[in-house]
Design a protein around this motif. Sequence first.
Motif, PDB file in Angstrom:
ATOM      1  N   ASP A  64     -16.985   7.750   6.797  1.00  0.00           N
ATOM      2  CA  ASP A  64     -15.632   7.577   6.251  1.00  0.00           C
ATOM      3  C   ASP A  64     -14.980   8.941   6.106  1.00  0.00           C
ATOM      4  OD1 ASP A  64     -13.364   6.597   5.109  1.00  0.00           O
ATOM      5  OD2 ASP A  64     -14.266   6.143   3.171  1.00  0.00           O
ATOM      6  N   ARG A  65     -14.595   9.523   7.222  1.00  0.00           N
ATOM      7  CA  ARG A  65     -14.003  10.855   7.173  1.00  0.00           C
ATOM      8  C   ARG A  65     -12.790  10.946   8.070  1.00  0.00           C
ATOM      9  NH1 ARG A  65     -18.011  15.315   9.397  1.00  0.00           N
ATOM     10  NH2 ARG A  65     -18.948  14.785   7.422  1.00  0.00           N
ATOM     11  N   LYS A  66     -11.836  11.722   7.616  1.00  0.00           N
ATOM     12  CA  LYS A  66     -10.679  12.058   8.432  1.00  0.00           C
ATOM     13  C   LYS A  66     -10.779  13.531   8.837  1.00  0.00           C
ATOM     14  CE  LYS A  66      -8.773   8.051   8.070  1.00  0.00           C
ATOM     15  NZ  LYS A  66      -9.076   7.098   9.097  1.00  0.00           N
ATOM     16  N   LEU A  67     -11.169  14.379   7.894  1.00  0.00           N
ATOM     17  CA  LEU A  67     -11.393  15.795   8.198  1.00  0.00           C
ATOM     18  C   LEU A  67     -12.874  16.127   8.003  1.00  0.00           C
ATOM     19  CD1 LEU A  67      -8.262  17.437   6.540  1.00  0.00           C
ATOM     20  CD2 LEU A  67      -8.694  17.100   8.957  1.00  0.00           C
ATOM     21  N   ALA A  68     -13.252  16.376   6.758  1.00  0.00           N
ATOM     22  CA  ALA A  68     -14.634  16.796   6.497  1.00  0.00           C
ATOM     23  C   ALA A  68     -15.440  15.764   5.728  1.00  0.00           C
ATOM     24  CB  ALA A  68     -14.631  18.121   5.733  1.00  0.00           C
ATOM     25  N   GLY A  69     -14.829  14.673   5.305  1.00  0.00           N
ATOM     26  CA  GLY A  69     -15.554  13.629   4.594  1.00  0.00           C
ATOM     27  C   GLY A  69     -15.607  13.782   3.089  1.00  0.00           C
ATOM     28  N   VAL A  70     -14.872  14.756   2.551  1.00  0.00           N
ATOM     29  CA  VAL A  70     -14.891  14.997   1.110  1.00  0.00           C
ATOM     30  C   VAL A  70     -14.300  13.810   0.351  1.00  0.00           C
ATOM     31  CG1 VAL A  70     -14.000  16.461  -0.750  1.00  0.00           C
ATOM     32  CG2 VAL A  70     -14.838  17.504   1.350  1.00  0.00           C
ATOM     33  N   LEU A  71     -13.137  13.355   0.742  1.00  0.00           N
ATOM     34  CA  LEU A  71     -12.495  12.247   0.030  1.00  0.00           C
ATOM     35  C   LEU A  71     -13.212  10.922   0.286  1.00  0.00           C
ATOM     36  CD1 LEU A  71      -8.755  13.221   0.438  1.00  0.00           C
ATOM     37  CD2 LEU A  71     -10.227  13.526  -1.541  1.00  0.00           C
ATOM     38  N   GLY A  72     -13.813  10.770   1.447  1.00  0.00           N
ATOM     39  CA  GLY A  72     -14.614   9.581   1.721  1.00  0.00           C
ATOM     40  C   GLY A  72     -15.836   9.526   0.812  1.00  0.00           C
ATOM     41  N   GLY A  73     -16.492  10.653   0.630  1.00  0.00           N
ATOM     42  CA  GLY A  73     -17.641  10.727  -0.269  1.00  0.00           C
ATOM     43  C   GLY A  73     -17.245  10.551  -1.717  1.00  0.00           C
ATOM     44  N   LEU A  74     -16.103  11.115  -2.102  1.00  0.00           N
ATOM     45  CA  LEU A  74     -15.616  10.959  -3.470  1.00  0.00           C
ATOM     46  C   LEU A  74     -15.253   9.513  -3.757  1.00  0.00           C
ATOM     47  CD1 LEU A  74     -14.910  12.478  -6.070  1.00  0.00           C
ATOM     48  CD2 LEU A  74     -12.627  12.832  -5.152  1.00  0.00           C
ATOM     49  N   GLY A  75     -14.652   8.845  -2.779  1.00  0.00           N
ATOM     50  CA  GLY A  75     -14.319   7.434  -2.938  1.00  0.00           C
ATOM     51  C   GLY A  75     -15.565   6.583  -3.118  1.00  0.00           C
ATOM     52  N   LYS A  76     -16.582   6.872  -2.351  1.00  0.00           N
ATOM     53  CA  LYS A  76     -17.854   6.141  -2.461  1.00  0.00           C
ATOM     54  C   LYS A  76     -18.501   6.400  -3.818  1.00  0.00           C
ATOM     55  CE  LYS A  76     -21.924   5.269   0.351  1.00  0.00           C
ATOM     56  NZ  LYS A  76     -22.647   5.678   1.559  1.00  0.00           N
ATOM     57  N   TYR A  77     -18.448   7.635  -4.276  1.00  0.00           N
ATOM     58  CA  TYR A  77     -19.035   8.017  -5.562  1.00  0.00           C
ATOM     59  C   TYR A  77     -18.333   7.321  -6.727  1.00  0.00           C
ATOM     60  CZ  TYR A  77     -20.683  11.015  -9.369  1.00  0.00           C
ATOM     61  OH  TYR A  77     -21.223  11.483 -10.539  1.00  0.00           O
ATOM     62  N   LEU A  78     -16.997   7.255  -6.664  1.00  0.00           N
ATOM     63  CA  LEU A  78     -16.209   6.664  -7.745  1.00  0.00           C
ATOM     64  C   LEU A  78     -16.046   5.156  -7.611  1.00  0.00           C
ATOM     65  CD1 LEU A  78     -13.354   9.315  -7.978  1.00  0.00           C
ATOM     66  CD2 LEU A  78     -15.316   9.055  -9.513  1.00  0.00           C
ATOM     67  N   GLY A  79     -16.399   4.610  -6.458  1.00  0.00           N
ATOM     68  CA  GLY A  79     -16.220   3.181  -6.225  1.00  0.00           C
ATOM     69  C   GLY A  79     -14.768   2.804  -6.003  1.00  0.00           C
ATOM     70  N   VAL A  80     -14.016   3.727  -5.390  1.00  0.00           N
ATOM     71  CA  VAL A  80     -12.589   3.544  -5.130  1.00  0.00           C
ATOM     72  C   VAL A  80     -12.369   3.655  -3.627  1.00  0.00           C
ATOM     73  CG1 VAL A  80     -10.303   4.549  -5.562  1.00  0.00           C
ATOM     74  CG2 VAL A  80     -12.033   4.616  -7.341  1.00  0.00           C
ATOM     75  N   ASP A  81     -11.362   2.951  -3.119  1.00  0.00           N
ATOM     76  CA  ASP A  81     -11.036   3.035  -1.705  1.00  0.00           C
ATOM     77  C   ASP A  81     -10.647   4.473  -1.353  1.00  0.00           C
ATOM     78  OD1 ASP A  81     -10.442   2.321   0.919  1.00  0.00           O
ATOM     79  OD2 ASP A  81      -8.398   1.728   0.410  1.00  0.00           O
ATOM     80  N   SER A  82     -11.267   5.025  -0.336  1.00  0.00           N
ATOM     81  CA  SER A  82     -11.001   6.414   0.040  1.00  0.00           C
ATOM     82  C   SER A  82      -9.575   6.604   0.541  1.00  0.00           C
ATOM     83  CB  SER A  82     -11.996   6.882   1.096  1.00  0.00           C
ATOM     84  OG  SER A  82     -11.921   6.071   2.238  1.00  0.00           O
ATOM     85  N   ASN A  83      -8.973   5.565   1.110  1.00  0.00           N
ATOM     86  CA  ASN A  83      -7.577   5.688   1.549  1.00  0.00           C
ATOM     87  C   ASN A  83      -6.638   5.879   0.369  1.00  0.00           C
ATOM     88  OD1 ASN A  83      -8.015   5.505   4.345  1.00  0.00           O
ATOM     89  ND2 ASN A  83      -8.266   3.295   4.150  1.00  0.00           N
ATOM     90  N   LEU A  84      -6.946   5.255  -0.754  1.00  0.00           N
ATOM     91  CA  LEU A  84      -6.160   5.465  -1.970  1.00  0.00           C
ATOM     92  C   LEU A  84      -6.269   6.922  -2.421  1.00  0.00           C
ATOM     93  CD1 LEU A  84      -4.473   4.363  -4.328  1.00  0.00           C
ATOM     94  CD2 LEU A  84      -6.632   3.815  -5.464  1.00  0.00           C
ATOM     95  N   LEU A  85      -7.463   7.486  -2.361  1.00  0.00           N
ATOM     96  CA  LEU A  85      -7.647   8.889  -2.725  1.00  0.00           C
ATOM     97  C   LEU A  85      -6.893   9.812  -1.773  1.00  0.00           C
ATOM     98  CD1 LEU A  85     -11.428   8.996  -3.684  1.00  0.00           C
ATOM     99  CD2 LEU A  85      -9.446   8.985  -5.201  1.00  0.00           C
ATOM    100  N   ARG A  86      -6.857   9.458  -0.514  1.00  0.00           N
ATOM    101  CA  ARG A  86      -6.112  10.271   0.459  1.00  0.00           C
ATOM    102  C   ARG A  86      -4.612  10.255   0.176  1.00  0.00           C
ATOM    103  NH1 ARG A  86     -10.046   7.646   4.058  1.00  0.00           N
ATOM    104  NH2 ARG A  86     -11.626   9.227   4.475  1.00  0.00           N
ATOM    105  N   VAL A  87      -4.091   9.098  -0.180  1.00  0.00           N
ATOM    106  CA  VAL A  87      -2.666   8.996  -0.520  1.00  0.00           C
ATOM    107  C   VAL A  87      -2.372   9.817  -1.773  1.00  0.00           C
ATOM    108  CG1 VAL A  87      -0.876   7.397  -1.317  1.00  0.00           C
ATOM    109  CG2 VAL A  87      -2.323   6.767   0.611  1.00  0.00           C
ATOM    110  N   ILE A  88      -3.210   9.696  -2.784  1.00  0.00           N
ATOM    111  CA  ILE A  88      -3.032  10.480  -4.017  1.00  0.00           C
ATOM    112  C   ILE A  88      -3.108  11.964  -3.714  1.00  0.00           C
ATOM    113  CG2 ILE A  88      -4.093  11.029  -6.239  1.00  0.00           C
ATOM    114  CD1 ILE A  88      -4.897   8.037  -6.402  1.00  0.00           C
TER     115      ILE A  88
END
Length: 66
Positions: free
Chosen positions: A10-34
């Motif tokens: 689940d990465r667009k660049l380096a996977g940081v927001l994808g990993g954070l989304g998985k850790y927090l249990g939140v959709d990573s696309n929502l984190l990317r928009v934020i």
Amino acid sequence: MKRLIRSKNDRKLAGVLGGLGKYLGVDSNLLRVIFVILLFPTGIMPLIVTYFVLTFLLPNEESEIH
């Protein structure tokens, strides 16, 4: 035990927001928009630098080989 890692799938660049989304249990696309929304009011550089630092500090997700 939950660990904060960079996502391998689940990465667009380096996977940081994808990993954070998985850790927090939140959709990573929502984190990317934020993230994009917060770029401009914070002056762009603080979030870019934070993302860059996390790219090197967080380990990559391990491949699960069974």
